[in-house]
Design an enzyme around this catalytic site. Structure first.
Site, PDB file in Angstrom:
ATOM      1  CB  SER A 233      -0.968  -0.056   1.180  1.00 16.90           C
ATOM      2  OG  SER A 233      -1.978   0.903   1.044  1.00 16.90           O
ATOM      3  CG  ASP A 452      -5.936  -2.886  -4.067  1.00 21.57           C
ATOM      4  OD1 ASP A 452      -6.565  -2.065  -3.379  1.00 21.57           O
ATOM      5  OD2 ASP A 452      -4.809  -3.302  -3.769  1.00 21.57           O
ATOM      6  CG  HIS A 482      -5.322  -2.857   0.204  1.00 22.80           C
ATOM      7  ND1 HIS A 482      -4.976  -2.099  -0.892  1.00 22.80           N
ATOM      8  CD2 HIS A 482      -4.659  -2.291   1.267  1.00 22.80           C
ATOM      9  CE1 HIS A 482      -4.159  -1.135  -0.526  1.00 22.80           C
ATOM     10  NE2 HIS A 482      -3.938  -1.243   0.778  1.00 22.80           N
TER      11      HIS A 482
END
Length: 513
Positions: A233, A452, A482
């Site tokens: 991320s 995602d 994710h």
């Protein structure tokens, strides 16, 4: 609250449940003895962060000691300059956690992790997520850290628990009236002033570029010739920045759930409006529900809650902003979709908001006793130091029609957020978009997941392109959630493990799923 990267709550809830081969030197063998223990640091080379730093920083050795509540792990801290432009001045601390490689003879060095946010505590999360990385721990020391401004490092604090609770209960994140707008932006200004008052000169120095410089000093202090790194991320933005600043120091690097390096503040918001709507569509389809009708149903529920919050037990209520947060969290992982179904059924069928509120509390890092973690403080401070773009309230309002077309559920919040997140922030931002070009670096594995929600797949393509030809190696994961490196995804996990452990670089453009 912002969904520009990924929340600590999502990472904790998931516990990261997240061709021709060529050789690749991980650069970790130097600086470690045969039992996997770091010895003297590697020599300073031109281009290292350590070049030009005082000896008290360059020559420091972490004093590892057992971590409380994390058996088998040791903790330490490293001093770094507050301001790399004044390296002889004040220092701050960066906290570390480590579990040594099991195979001392085959040890490849340290593997540094960043789990996102920005603001997720690697010191807190890595020991809990370590089961995901048992294979990697065979040859790597697993090392987590709290970047500057975060948790156990010299951390940013902006508001006390009472202030956090009051804002969550009273501030409408999608204001409908002039009074709600005024309250929304007044709260944003108050938050920034609280950061400035409580964090002082640290606030101007918590950006991603400085965190990347810290990582290079950590690499040096840990005794690694090159940095081996796993970023998830926001951790991909940090990894891209590191590769740009120190291409010659990149070892084996994995970027999973990739932040689009070409997107500015408005671009990130636009990407996430599309990404969360795509995930919601996929969730609704999995239930046999038409996505258009299901989205309209959820939007109508949020509108009703805006008019009349739902009782949620213990004297608390579920308002629209908290309901939206509760919907967002389960979209980070397909394994949490049943939780979303149960929460929506309770809200729509029984007129109660306890389950959605519990999900919102998890995202917001709120404990049952009403105390809050500081991840949201760090996330906002780091983001606002990074982002130079400062949309005005009028500009945010002008985005509403476009963002509502993208998603009537998520669009309004994300449009307002472009201006509210860093409104009147006391520190200027550093760039419109980060530079991730990394000419001269070795191959960097970039993993993008098609479903995602928080870091849409398109960002992975752009990151691979930005890193440069023969540097960014794109792996497409056809799936939901994710991040692609999860226990249930044998394809992605196998490719990543082979790359990190054996240096096997997959063919660019490969696909899993």
């Amino acid at each position: 609250m912002s969904w520009r990267r990924g929340p600590a709550a999502a990472a904790a809830a998931l516990v990261l449940a997240g061709g021709a081969a060529t050789g690749c030197d991980p650069g970790g063998g130097a600086g470690a003895d045969g039992k996997g223990r770091p010895t003297a640091s590697v020599p300073v080379r031109p281009g290292d962060t350590a070049e030009g730093l005082p000896g008290r920083l360059v020559n420091q050795r972490p004093s590892w000691a057992p971590c409380a509540g994390a058996e088998g792990w040791t903790c330490a801290s490293v001093k770094v300059p507050l301001d790399y432009g004044a390296p002889d001045g004040r220092t701050i601390s960066v906290a570390l956690v480590r579990r040594p490689a099991r195979d001392g003879e085959g040890r490849l060095g340290s593997l540094l992790f960043n789990f996102g946010g920005p603001g997720v505590s690697g010191v807190g999360l890595l020991p809990r997520a370590a089961a995901e990385y048992e294979k990697l721990n065979s040859r790597y020391d697993l090392v987590g850290f709290d970047p500057r401004g975060v948790a156990a490092s010299s951390g940013v604090v902006c508001r006390d628990d009472e202030g956090m609770e009051a804002a969550a209960a009273r501030v409408d994140l999608t204001p409908d009236t002039a009074a709600e707008e005024a309250a929304y932006f007044a709260d944003a200004r108050d938050f920034g002033r609280g950061c400035e008052r409580r964090s002082g000169e640290l606030l101007a120095h918590v950006g991603t570029a400085n965190a990347a410089r810290d990582m290079d000093l950590l690499r040096h202090v840990l005794g690694d010739r090159r940095l081996n790194y796993f970023g998830i991320s926001y951790g991909t933005q940090l990894g891209g920045m590191y590769a740009h600043l120190f291409p010659g120091n990149v070892g084996r690097m994995v970027l999973d759930a990739v932040v689009d390096p070409t997107a500015d503040t408005v671009g990130h918001a636009r990407n996430q409006a599309a990404g969360f709507q795509r995930a919601l569509d996929n969730y609704l389809t999995s239930r046999g529900e038409d996505p258009k009708r299901g989205t309209a149903r959820i939007a109508a529920l949020l509108a009703r809650i805006d008019r009349e919050p739902l009782p949620a037990g213990d004297g608390r209520e579920l308002n629209q902003s908290l309901a939206l947060t509760g919907i967002v969290l389960p979209l980070y992982s397909q394994s949490m979709w049943p939780d979303l179904t149960a929460a929506l059924d309770e809200a729509e069928g029984r007129g109660r908001g306890a389950k959605l509120l519990a999900l919102a509390d998890s995202y917001n890092d709120r404990a049952p006793d009403g105390s809050y973690g500081t991840q949201s403080h760090s996330q906002r401070a780091i983001s606002c130091v990074d982002d130079a773009q400062r949309p005005t309230p009028a500009e945010a309002k002008a985005l509403l029609p476009e963002f509502e077309r993208i998603s009537e559920v998520f669009g309004p919040f994300l449009a307002w957020d472009t201006a509210g997140w860093c409104a009147d922030w006391p520190v200027p931002g550093e760039h419109e978009t980060p530079n991730a070009s990394a000419k001269g670096a070795g191959p960097i594995l970039v993993v993008g997941t098609t479903g995602d929600p928080a870091t849409p797949y398109e960002g992975a393509r752009r990151m691979a392109d930005e890193l440069g030809e023969d540097v960014g190696i794109l792996l497409t994961n056809k799936g939901e959630g994710h991040g692609g490196y999860t226990p249930s995804n044998g394809c992605v996990t196998s490719i990543v493990d082979d790359y990190l452990l054996e240096g096997e670089v997959p063919e660019d453009g490969g696909t899993c799923g």
